[in-house]
Design a protein around this motif. Sequence first.
Motif, mmCIF file in Angstrom:
data_model
loop_
_atom_site.group_PDB
_atom_site.id
_atom_site.type_symbol
_atom_site.label_atom_id
_atom_site.label_comp_id
_atom_site.label_asym_id
_atom_site.label_seq_id
_atom_site.Cartn_x
_atom_site.Cartn_y
_atom_site.Cartn_z
ATOM 1 N N LEU A 48 57.177 82.056 97.537
ATOM 2 C CA LEU A 48 58.189 82.494 96.583
ATOM 3 C C LEU A 48 58.450 81.410 95.548
ATOM 4 C CD1 LEU A 48 60.859 84.328 98.760
ATOM 5 C CD2 LEU A 48 58.991 85.299 97.416
ATOM 6 N N GLU A 49 58.382 81.816 94.298
ATOM 7 C CA GLU A 49 58.713 80.878 93.223
ATOM 8 C C GLU A 49 60.212 80.645 93.161
ATOM 9 O OE1 GLU A 49 57.884 80.326 88.431
ATOM 10 O OE2 GLU A 49 57.050 82.007 89.529
ATOM 11 N N SER A 88 57.291 93.669 96.150
ATOM 12 C CA SER A 88 55.924 93.401 95.703
ATOM 13 C C SER A 88 55.931 92.667 94.369
ATOM 14 C CB SER A 88 55.135 94.713 95.583
ATOM 15 O OG SER A 88 54.996 95.349 96.827
ATOM 16 N N VAL A 89 56.775 93.133 93.452
ATOM 17 C CA VAL A 89 56.907 92.453 92.156
ATOM 18 C C VAL A 89 57.421 91.037 92.367
ATOM 19 C CG1 VAL A 89 58.207 92.428 89.989
ATOM 20 C CG2 VAL A 89 57.216 94.571 90.837
ATOM 21 N N GLY A 90 58.431 90.876 93.219
ATOM 22 C CA GLY A 90 58.987 89.545 93.465
ATOM 23 C C GLY A 90 57.980 88.577 94.045
ATOM 24 N N ALA A 142 51.999 85.780 84.889
ATOM 25 C CA ALA A 142 50.768 85.605 85.662
ATOM 26 C C ALA A 142 50.989 86.266 87.015
ATOM 27 C CB ALA A 142 50.431 84.126 85.831
ATOM 28 N N ALA A 143 49.910 86.367 87.781
ATOM 29 C CA ALA A 143 50.018 86.972 89.111
ATOM 30 C C ALA A 143 49.650 85.946 90.163
ATOM 31 C CB ALA A 143 49.104 88.192 89.224
ATOM 32 N N LEU A 144 50.288 86.079 91.289
ATOM 33 C CA LEU A 144 50.000 85.202 92.403
ATOM 34 C C LEU A 144 48.596 85.505 92.925
ATOM 35 C CD1 LEU A 144 51.780 83.080 93.716
ATOM 36 C CD2 LEU A 144 52.344 84.734 95.471
#
Length: 283
Positions: A48-49, A88-90, A142-144
């Motif tokens: 988690l960012e 999912s977005v988080g 960006a995506a993880l």
Amino acid sequence: MSRTNSAVAAPPMRTVSWKWFFSPENRYLAPMFITCILIVGHLSFGILESYKKTGIAIIASLLAELILGRVYTGKWPILASAYISGISVGILVRSPAFWPYAVCAVVAIMSKYVLRVNGRHIWNPSNFSISVLLFLAPETVAALSIQWGNYLLPMVVIWILGSIIIARLHRFNITGTYVACFIAFAFLRSFLTGSPWQSEIAPLTGPMYQLFIFFMITDPKTTVRSKKWQSIVVALIAFVEMILRLDHVVYAPFYALFMVGPAALLVEQWMESRKAAPARVAA
């Protein structure tokens, strides 16, 4: 009345069996599973960012579902799928700003109510919104991906639990076919590019792919009905992903599902309408 007769007449107590827990009737099974992925991933890799950003995504998704569900159907909707979209977005979105998390979550829920064909939404909500933001705002969003790491041991827990759940939901053919095709195409990419086959297979062991193979490609609302065609479509998704990877597209799995999934649903609806036409004429 005797004590024996009284005991016989008493209604049996309702018990919740493990079969019901892992059945499609348990609407909270998938939210619990994705929460498990979040906990394992964060404790193992610190995925988690920001707790606040993930919370914003979840809250925005739930509010959007409540409002749009009430407006479009006149009923208060069940929030299980909205929670899955929000979390999912988080998990998957990476941005220094807060707004992409809220926007991405709201767009995901809006896609369910707006982008519909014959009363059925054709994109997986989180896949749609993440793909759109990655394409339209690459400087901010960006995506993880590989930064989650690809350590095998923490993923074994998720694979075992996920396989049990998907099997009980009768959708293991989708996940199994995709994993088999991904591995086969990984060896093909290794042959074509000269890169080590281990590096080509490694992304499959990262937590990002666990969301993809257990939630996005198996979404009951956005997959074709026939098990045979489910396997064919997911194999095609893996093939398109391989082509995109060969072209060095960073977010290949998201874009592959974005293109192939809705096309398969539209073809299925077209074929069903052709089969139904003679019956309507006869009637």
